[in-house]
Structures are given as structure tokens and as C-alpha cells.
Write a protein that holds these residues in place. Structure first.
Motif, PDB file in Angstrom:
ATOM      1  N   ARG A 121       0.829  -1.206   0.000  1.00 43.43           N
ATOM      2  CA  ARG A 121       0.000   0.000   0.000  1.00 43.43           C
ATOM      3  C   ARG A 121       0.871   1.268   0.000  1.00 43.43           C
ATOM      4  N   ASP A 122       1.933   1.234  -0.775  1.00 41.22           N
ATOM      5  CA  ASP A 122       2.909   2.329  -0.777  1.00 41.22           C
ATOM      6  C   ASP A 122       2.677   3.219  -1.996  1.00 41.22           C
ATOM      7  N   TRP A 123       1.794   4.212  -1.838  1.00 41.71           N
ATOM      8  CA  TRP A 123       1.480   5.093  -2.955  1.00 41.71           C
ATOM      9  C   TRP A 123       2.698   5.879  -3.410  1.00 41.71           C
ATOM     10  N   ARG A 124       3.533   6.318  -2.471  1.00 39.78           N
ATOM     11  CA  ARG A 124       4.720   7.117  -2.828  1.00 39.78           C
ATOM     12  C   ARG A 124       5.600   6.355  -3.822  1.00 39.78           C
ATOM     13  N   ARG A 125       5.869   5.099  -3.540  1.00 39.86           N
ATOM     14  CA  ARG A 125       6.751   4.338  -4.428  1.00 39.86           C
ATOM     15  C   ARG A 125       6.033   3.909  -5.716  1.00 39.86           C
ATOM     16  N   LEU A 126       4.729   3.734  -5.653  1.00 44.18           N
ATOM     17  CA  LEU A 126       3.988   3.477  -6.890  1.00 44.18           C
ATOM     18  C   LEU A 126       4.087   4.682  -7.816  1.00 44.18           C
ATOM     19  N   ASP A 127       3.950   5.864  -7.232  1.00 44.81           N
ATOM     20  CA  ASP A 127       4.050   7.097  -8.007  1.00 44.81           C
ATOM     21  C   ASP A 127       5.444   7.232  -8.614  1.00 44.81           C
ATOM     22  N   LEU A 128       6.469   6.848  -7.843  1.00 47.39           N
ATOM     23  CA  LEU A 128       7.847   6.892  -8.351  1.00 47.39           C
ATOM     24  C   LEU A 128       8.029   5.898  -9.501  1.00 47.39           C
ATOM     25  N   LEU A 129       7.398   4.738  -9.375  1.00 47.94           N
ATOM     26  CA  LEU A 129       7.479   3.750 -10.450  1.00 47.94           C
ATOM     27  C   LEU A 129       6.884   4.306 -11.740  1.00 47.94           C
ATOM     28  N   PHE A 130       5.716   4.932 -11.642  1.00 54.53           N
ATOM     29  CA  PHE A 130       5.076   5.489 -12.835  1.00 54.53           C
ATOM     30  C   PHE A 130       5.884   6.649 -13.408  1.00 54.53           C
ATOM     31  N   SER A 131       6.575   7.386 -12.533  1.00 53.18           N
ATOM     32  CA  SER A 131       7.450   8.473 -13.011  1.00 53.18           C
ATOM     33  C   SER A 131       8.625   7.900 -13.792  1.00 53.18           C
ATOM     34  N   CYS A 132       9.177   6.789 -13.302  1.00 56.55           N
ATOM     35  CA  CYS A 132      10.272   6.129 -14.018  1.00 56.55           C
ATOM     36  C   CYS A 132       9.798   5.614 -15.371  1.00 56.55           C
ATOM     37  N   MET A 133       8.589   5.066 -15.395  1.00 60.93           N
ATOM     38  CA  MET A 133       8.025   4.592 -16.659  1.00 60.93           C
ATOM     39  C   MET A 133       7.851   5.750 -17.636  1.00 60.93           C
ATOM     40  N   GLN A 134       7.432   6.900 -17.120  1.00 60.70           N
ATOM     41  CA  GLN A 134       7.249   8.078 -17.968  1.00 60.70           C
ATOM     42  C   GLN A 134       8.584   8.528 -18.539  1.00 60.70           C
ATOM     43  N   SER A 135       9.638   8.444 -17.726  1.00 63.33           N
ATOM     44  CA  SER A 135      10.961   8.884 -18.186  1.00 63.33           C
ATOM     45  C   SER A 135      11.491   8.020 -19.323  1.00 63.33           C
ATOM     46  N   MET A 136      10.995   6.772 -19.412  1.00 62.57           N
ATOM     47  CA  MET A 136      11.433   5.897 -20.504  1.00 62.57           C
ATOM     48  C   MET A 136      10.448   5.925 -21.665  1.00 62.57           C
ATOM     49  N   GLY A 137       9.508   6.883 -21.610  1.00 64.12           N
ATOM     50  CA  GLY A 137       8.584   7.075 -22.726  1.00 64.12           C
ATOM     51  C   GLY A 137       7.345   6.222 -22.672  1.00 64.12           C
ATOM     52  N   MET A 138       7.139   5.517 -21.559  1.00 68.07           N
ATOM     53  CA  MET A 138       5.961   4.661 -21.436  1.00 68.07           C
ATOM     54  C   MET A 138       4.837   5.473 -20.801  1.00 68.07           C
ATOM     55  N   THR A 139       4.288   6.398 -21.577  1.00 65.86           N
ATOM     56  CA  THR A 139       3.296   7.332 -21.037  1.00 65.86           C
ATOM     57  C   THR A 139       1.880   7.030 -21.487  1.00 65.86           C
ATOM     58  N   SER A 140       1.731   6.125 -22.418  1.00 59.49           N
ATOM     59  CA  SER A 140       0.390   5.828 -22.916  1.00 59.49           C
ATOM     60  C   SER A 140       0.342   4.399 -23.438  1.00 59.49           C
ATOM     61  N   GLY A 141      -0.846   3.999 -23.847  1.00 64.04           N
ATOM     62  CA  GLY A 141      -1.000   2.681 -24.448  1.00 64.04           C
ATOM     63  C   GLY A 141      -1.448   1.626 -23.460  1.00 64.04           C
ATOM     64  N   ARG A 142      -1.798   0.486 -24.012  1.00 62.43           N
ATOM     65  CA  ARG A 142      -2.310  -0.627 -23.227  1.00 62.43           C
ATOM     66  C   ARG A 142      -1.281  -1.132 -22.218  1.00 62.43           C
ATOM     67  N   GLY A 143       0.002  -1.109 -22.605  1.00 55.44           N
ATOM     68  CA  GLY A 143       1.046  -1.605 -21.717  1.00 55.44           C
ATOM     69  C   GLY A 143       1.074  -0.871 -20.387  1.00 55.44           C
ATOM     70  N   ARG A 144       0.942   0.439 -20.438  1.00 56.10           N
ATOM     71  CA  ARG A 144       0.960   1.238 -19.207  1.00 56.10           C
ATOM     72  C   ARG A 144      -0.279   0.936 -18.370  1.00 56.10           C
ATOM     73  N   ASP A 145      -1.425   0.861 -19.014  1.00 53.90           N
ATOM     74  CA  ASP A 145      -2.665   0.537 -18.296  1.00 53.90           C
ATOM     75  C   ASP A 145      -2.561  -0.827 -17.619  1.00 53.90           C
ATOM     76  N   ASP A 146      -1.919  -1.784 -18.286  1.00 55.54           N
ATOM     77  CA  ASP A 146      -1.780  -3.126 -17.718  1.00 55.54           C
ATOM     78  C   ASP A 146      -0.984  -3.098 -16.418  1.00 55.54           C
ATOM     79  N   VAL A 147       0.048  -2.236 -16.371  1.00 57.01           N
ATOM     80  CA  VAL A 147       0.868  -2.118 -15.153  1.00 57.01           C
ATOM     81  C   VAL A 147       0.026  -1.523 -14.024  1.00 57.01           C
ATOM     82  N   VAL A 148      -0.722  -0.470 -14.341  1.00 56.34           N
ATOM     83  CA  VAL A 148      -1.591   0.158 -13.330  1.00 56.34           C
ATOM     84  C   VAL A 148      -2.647  -0.837 -12.855  1.00 56.34           C
ATOM     85  N   LEU A 149      -3.213  -1.602 -13.780  1.00 58.32           N
ATOM     86  CA  LEU A 149      -4.228  -2.593 -13.432  1.00 58.32           C
ATOM     87  C   LEU A 149      -3.664  -3.678 -12.507  1.00 58.32           C
ATOM     88  N   SER A 150      -2.384  -3.978 -12.668  1.00 58.19           N
ATOM     89  CA  SER A 150      -1.745  -4.972 -11.796  1.00 58.19           C
ATOM     90  C   SER A 150      -1.746  -4.499 -10.352  1.00 58.19           C
TER      91      SER A 150
END
Length: 232
Positions: A121-150
Motif C-alpha cells: 500500500r505504498d502510494w509514494r513508491r507506486l508514483d515513483l514507479l510510474f514516473s520512471c516509466m514516464q521517463s522511458m517514454g511509457m506514457t500511454s498505451g495498453r502496456g501502461r494501463d496493464d501495469v496500473v491494473l496490476s
């Protein structure tokens, strides 16, 4: 004492081994060793117990996943690097090296990481994970949604985590993903509002079916009203 025939056989085996070990194989093997050392040293610095394997049932130590194993074990190691990193970014950098060098399934690795962090239940680190994904260009698409859905799949099981659930749903981009997550979280009214806003008859039909199964007549009724207006 070695006989002449045994010595000859060993020499032949050594020569054969050298013949089969191509320069590219040697380079690849050395790179695997370097990455394994880097991963182990990092884990040892983050969580000393992790580098020696965590405790299993009965206090027995579980062996640390290594790069000298199959792809699923390598993916497990990559996930551990991020899930055990308090700051996420350093572990993420090494994990992406493993993904690239060993051609691992990045979506599967990221989804595994998201589930691990969400279980705490660590929102801070989840947010950091999504920020890292954004930095590698993973900002949209089904792949990103799948990670959030996990992550949502873990959080949705806990009714006390409604606020975290709402934050995660807000990060989803497709209507399909949002409705699926909200249904799993038991938020049929919110799912209905998303489906209607998107004018998705198919999604409203799905929500109506779930509402009947869960004995929620109010939601079922509004779904049927919407669907009746869409009939030709």
C-alpha cells in the motif's frame, strides 16, 4: 596417475571446449557475471538479507534469483531490484539493463513490480514507479494501463484502500481499463458513469449484467434505461 590415453582425452576435450566457446559467447558470459555482481551488490546495499535470500518456511533461506537461470527467474530478479529499492529509481535503472540485455518481457516485469509495491500500500513508491516509466517514454498505451491494473488488482481487494484505488483508476487511460478496474473494486456506479461518458453501449451492457449478478437493482435499472435509449 594419468594414463597417456586419459591425458590425450582431456586435451581433446579442452581443445573442443575452446573451439565451441566463441568470442561472442565469452563476452556474453562475462557481461552476465558483471550484471549479476551489480544486482547482488545493489540488493545487499538496500536490504542486506535480500542478497543472501529471504527467509522461507521454517526460517530456511530462499535462494536469490540469478541471471544464470531461465527468463522467468531473471524477471523475478529484475522485479526485486525495484520492489526493494526505497527510492525505486536506482533499482529501476538496473532492472532495465536486465530487460534490455536478456530481452525480458518488460510489461511482465513492470506488472510484477507494481503488484509487489501495491501489496505494501505504498502510494509514494507506486508514483515513483510510474514516473520512471514516464521517463522511458511509457506514457500511454495498453502496456501502461496493464501495469496500473496490476496494482489495482491488489488494492481492490481491500475496501479500506478506496482512496488509493481512486488514485490508481485516475491514472488509467482507456475506458475499458477504467470500467474493468471499477467493476473489480465493486464501484459499479462509477463504472456506469465512465461508460456513459464514453458512450460505450458494450460496457454499459457488461455493467448491467454484473449489477444483476450482484443484486444491485438501482444500477441495473439505470443501465437498462440507457440501453433502451440506444436501441434503433
Amino acid at each position: 596417475m594419468l594414463t597417456a590415453s586419459m591425458a590425450s582425452s582431456m586435451t581433446q576435450q579442452e581443445v573442443q571446449s575452446r573451439k565451441t566457446m566463441q568470442p561472442a559467447d565469452i563476452t556474453r558470459h562475462m557481461n552476465t557475471i558483471k550484471l549479476q555482481i551489480e544486482a547482488t551488490e545493489f540488493l545487499n546495499g538496500v536490504v542486506p538479507a535480500a542478497a543472501n535470500g529471504g527467509a522461507g518456511p521454517g526460517g530456511a533461506k530462499k535462494p536469490l534469483p540469478t541471471l544464470f537461470n531461465r527468463a522467468s527467474v531473471r524477471e523475478e530478479l529484475a522485479a526485486q531490484l525495484v520492489a526493494l529499492d526505497p527510492n525505486v529509481s536506482d533499482g529501476f535503472r538496473i532492472a532495465q539493463k536486465l530487460v534490455q540485455d536478456f530481452r525480458l518481457n518488460n510489461s511482465r516485469v513492470l506488472s510484477l513490480i507494481a503488484r509487489r509495491i501495491a501489496s505494501h500500500r505504498d502510494w509514494r513508491r507506486l508514483d515513483l514507479l510510474f514516473s520512471c516509466m514516464q521517463s522511458m517514454g511509457m506514457t500511454s498505451g495498453r502496456g501502461r494501463d496493464d501495469v496500473v491494473l496490476s496494482a489495482i488488482a491488489v488494492v481492490s481487494k481491500d475496501s479500506s484502500e478506496s482512496k488509493l484505488m481512486d488514485k490508481l483508476v485516475g491514472m488509467l487511460q482507456s475506458s475499458d481499463s477504467k470500467v474493468s478496474a471499477l467493476i473489480d473494486g465493486g464501484k459499479l456506479k462509477n463504472a456506469y458513469l465512465v461508460a456513459v461518458k464514453a458512450q460505450r453501449v458494450d460496457l454499459v451492457r457488461t455493467i448491467a449484467m454484473v449489477a444483476k449478478e450482484k443484486n444491485q437493482p438501482a444500477i441495473s435499472r439505470v443501465c437498462e434505461q440507457f440501453l433502451s435509449q440506444k436501441k434503433p
